[in-house]
Motif scaffolding. Structure first.
Motif, mmCIF file in Angstrom:
data_model
loop_
_atom_site.group_PDB
_atom_site.id
_atom_site.type_symbol
_atom_site.label_atom_id
_atom_site.label_comp_id
_atom_site.label_asym_id
_atom_site.label_seq_id
_atom_site.Cartn_x
_atom_site.Cartn_y
_atom_site.Cartn_z
ATOM 1 N N PRO A 1 49.788 49.440 82.728
ATOM 2 C CA PRO A 1 48.464 49.597 82.096
ATOM 3 C C PRO A 1 48.039 48.367 81.300
ATOM 4 N N TYR B 1 42.803 54.102 77.558
ATOM 5 C CA TYR B 1 43.509 55.161 78.278
ATOM 6 C C TYR B 1 43.874 56.352 77.395
ATOM 7 N N PHE C 1 48.627 55.291 85.948
ATOM 8 C CA PHE C 1 47.542 54.302 85.855
ATOM 9 C C PHE C 1 47.293 53.646 87.196
#
Ligand code: PHE
Length: 335
Positions: free
Chosen positions: A104, A315, A334
């Motif tokens: 991520p 996120y 992700f």
């Protein structure tokens, strides 16, 4: 008798060719090698032969028996292999190879790079292990100045340290290039911190530096404001607060509207409605002097960016340590 030895041999070879399974093979064995089989029959007929011919005929029968035994054994082992192959369960589901994904933080870093490359910034790089000169002295931190204590430095020797920010890449780049300079520098930075939900002894920054004639504070604000919209949508607000860094003057810190409560106030933003992203400011004349630029002609702005923080907002992640634990259940979410 000789004739029957030959015809048994030929028959056997034909029969062997038409064997289809282990059962066929076993009947063939019994037919020829069994107690009432053809070989035994030949042996028993031996006594009817001319005594002078017996040794020769005996040898021929022995030879035939050897051939039959060898052929049967060979065929048998072929069936054994086939049988063990059949033990493979072809109905089992296959193993799906697991495909790697980007971390991520890499995804967020790539997105930030994309925004700045559209504005004409190129990517610069510097080492994680730095000297006091690049991390502090050239950035206008005087020796023994309390500002050095702002950054909880991990020292390797008195002079060598793990960089506490990506700002040393400003110095490295300006020492190598003449203005104009327009770079971002993503990288890992280190600080002596006890890990908790919002602190890690290492994290990631992206440094930005824009140096040219007549660069203004207004440019800086616009670039950051636009970045916030690009990353989080049009309704995001940015707040600039006066602050202090030795290498910028004036200096500021900037916050984004808390993405979780959209500024109303919640646990994540400690009910302030704002989340701190990093610092920024106009490059200090002493920094230009340290790299051999003329501060009377050259102007510039610099900013930092906390990549981990931006990724947490993006996120909806409430613990920075999740980025570094490498738990596949976390990382596989992700894309
Ligand atoms: N290097 C500063 C920090 O890590 C952030 C910063 C970068 C401030 C560039 C001003 C200009 O906190």
């Amino acid at each position: 008798m000789e004739n029957s030895i030959d015809s048994i041999k030929n028959n056997f070879l034909d029969e062997l060719n038409s064997v289809r399974n282990a059962q066929d093979l076993e009947s063939l064995r019994i037919k020829h090698l069994g107690r009432k089989g053809t070989i035994q029959e030949l042996y028993s007929k031996l006594k009817d032969a001319d005594p002078a011919d017996r040794p020769g005929l005996g040898k021929e029968i022995n030879a035939l028996r050897t051939i039959i035994e060898a052929e049967l054994n060979e065929a048998k082992s072929r069936y054994a292999v086939r049988k063990s192959r059949q033990k493979v369960d072809l109905t089992l589901p296959g193993r799906t190879p697991s495909v790697g994904r980007k971390h991520p933080l890499t995804l967020v870093q790539e997105e930030i790079k994309k925004y700045f490359s559209r504005l004409g910034f190129s990517v610069a790089d510097g080492p994680d292990v730095e000297t006091d000169f690049f991390n502090f002295a050239a950035l206008n931190f005087p020796e023994n100045h309390p500002a050095r204590a702002m950054q909880d430095t991990l020292f390797i020797t008195e002079n060598i340290l793990l960089r506490t920010h990506t700002s040393p890449v400003q110095i490295r780049t300006m020492m190598e290039q003449k203005p104009p300079v327009r770079i971002i520098a993503p990288g890992r930075v280190y600080r002596r911190d006890t890990p908790d939900a919002s602190h890690s002894p290492f994290f990631h920054q992206i440094e930005g530096l824009f140096v040219d004639k007549r660069v203004s504070f207004g440019h800086l604000r616009a670039v950051i404001q636009e970045f916030a919209r690009y990353m989080f949508g049009a309704d995001i607000h940015v707040r600039f607060r006066p602050s202090f860094f030795p290498f910028t003057e004036p200096s500021m810190e900037y916050d984004f509207n808390c993405i979780f409560c959209r500024g109303k106030g919640c646990k994540v933003c400690k009910y302030t409605g704002w989340i701190e992203i990093s610092g920024a400011g106009m490059v200090h004349p002493n920094v230009f002097r340290a790299v051999g630029y003329d501060p009377d002609v050259i102007t510039g702005y610099a900013f930092g960016m906390g990549v981990d923080r931006i990724a947490m907002l993006k996120y909806n992640i409430d613990d920075i340590r999740l980025f570094f634990e490498n738990d596949m259940r976390f990382l596989s979410q992700f894309n």
